[in-house]
Motif scaffolding. Structure first.
Motif, mmCIF file in Angstrom:
data_model
loop_
_atom_site.group_PDB
_atom_site.id
_atom_site.type_symbol
_atom_site.label_atom_id
_atom_site.label_comp_id
_atom_site.label_asym_id
_atom_site.label_seq_id
_atom_site.Cartn_x
_atom_site.Cartn_y
_atom_site.Cartn_z
ATOM 1 N N VAL A 7 3.927 18.242 -35.756
ATOM 2 C CA VAL A 7 2.552 18.204 -35.264
ATOM 3 C C VAL A 7 2.543 18.816 -33.861
ATOM 4 C CG1 VAL A 7 0.604 16.726 -34.640
ATOM 5 C CG2 VAL A 7 2.056 16.125 -36.599
ATOM 6 N N THR A 8 1.663 19.777 -33.663
ATOM 7 C CA THR A 8 1.507 20.405 -32.358
ATOM 8 C C THR A 8 0.076 20.188 -31.890
ATOM 9 O OG1 THR A 8 3.122 22.106 -32.939
ATOM 10 C CG2 THR A 8 1.694 22.560 -31.047
ATOM 11 N N LEU A 9 -0.068 19.682 -30.671
ATOM 12 C CA LEU A 9 -1.378 19.491 -30.058
ATOM 13 C C LEU A 9 -1.466 20.438 -28.869
ATOM 14 C CD1 LEU A 9 -1.335 15.594 -29.896
ATOM 15 C CD2 LEU A 9 -2.352 17.016 -31.681
ATOM 16 N N ASN A 10 -2.543 21.201 -28.792
ATOM 17 C CA ASN A 10 -2.796 22.066 -27.653
ATOM 18 C C ASN A 10 -4.072 21.590 -26.990
ATOM 19 O OD1 ASN A 10 -0.633 24.038 -27.739
ATOM 20 N ND2 ASN A 10 -1.508 24.655 -29.681
ATOM 21 N N PHE A 11 -3.914 20.868 -25.879
ATOM 22 C CA PHE A 11 -5.061 20.341 -25.153
ATOM 23 C C PHE A 11 -5.637 21.437 -24.268
ATOM 24 C CE2 PHE A 11 -2.465 16.662 -26.131
ATOM 25 C CZ PHE A 11 -3.406 15.781 -26.634
ATOM 26 N N LYS A 12 -6.922 21.696 -24.387
ATOM 27 C CA LYS A 12 -7.620 22.683 -23.562
ATOM 28 C C LYS A 12 -8.255 21.949 -22.390
ATOM 29 C CE LYS A 12 -6.884 25.712 -26.833
ATOM 30 N NZ LYS A 12 -5.887 26.725 -26.754
ATOM 31 N N THR A 13 -8.048 22.450 -21.177
ATOM 32 C CA THR A 13 -8.586 21.793 -19.993
ATOM 33 C C THR A 13 -9.769 22.577 -19.423
ATOM 34 O OG1 THR A 13 -7.089 22.942 -18.496
ATOM 35 C CG2 THR A 13 -6.312 20.845 -19.405
ATOM 36 N N SER A 14 -10.526 21.906 -18.573
ATOM 37 C CA SER A 14 -11.726 22.515 -17.999
ATOM 38 C C SER A 14 -11.408 23.680 -17.069
ATOM 39 C CB SER A 14 -12.549 21.458 -17.256
ATOM 40 O OG SER A 14 -11.780 20.889 -16.219
ATOM 41 N N ASP A 15 -10.154 23.784 -16.630
ATOM 42 C CA ASP A 15 -9.785 24.908 -15.764
ATOM 43 C C ASP A 15 -9.127 26.046 -16.548
ATOM 44 O OD1 ASP A 15 -7.395 23.631 -16.294
ATOM 45 O OD2 ASP A 15 -6.733 23.561 -14.208
ATOM 46 N N GLY A 16 -9.271 26.017 -17.893
ATOM 47 C CA GLY A 16 -8.814 27.112 -18.732
ATOM 48 C C GLY A 16 -7.357 27.088 -19.136
ATOM 49 N N LYS A 17 -6.637 26.028 -18.838
ATOM 50 C CA LYS A 17 -5.221 25.934 -19.197
ATOM 51 C C LYS A 17 -5.058 25.267 -20.560
ATOM 52 C CE LYS A 17 -3.689 25.755 -14.439
ATOM 53 N NZ LYS A 17 -3.121 24.932 -13.381
#
Length: 75
Positions: A7-17
């Motif tokens: 399982v891979t989770l890619n969290f997107k942040t408000s600063d574009g990371k």
């Protein structure tokens, strides 16, 4: 035989990371059970599990805006 998955989770942040996290799972075992099976965790409590997985307080100026989940079947 239980199915094994990555399982891979890619969290997107408000600063574009993107903050990636990946782990292997098998049918039938909870995240807590997988953690307990890892070296050094056998005698730890569920409260210790929660504390150790909580992480440090983040910067209040950045927030999670989305998450992408990928599940790969392992043969």
């Amino acid at each position: 035989m239980p199915a094994k998955r990555t399982v891979t989770l890619n969290f997107k942040t408000s600063d574009g990371k993107t903050l990636p996290a990946a782990f292997d799972v098998s049918d039938g075992a909870s995240a807590y059970e997988v953690w307990k099976a890892q070296a050094g965790n056998a005698n730890k409590t569920e409260a210790q599990y929660v504390t150790e997985n909580k992480g440090a307080k983040g910067d209040n100026s950045v927030s999670i805006t989305g998450v992408e989940v990928t599940i790969k079947e392992n043969a």
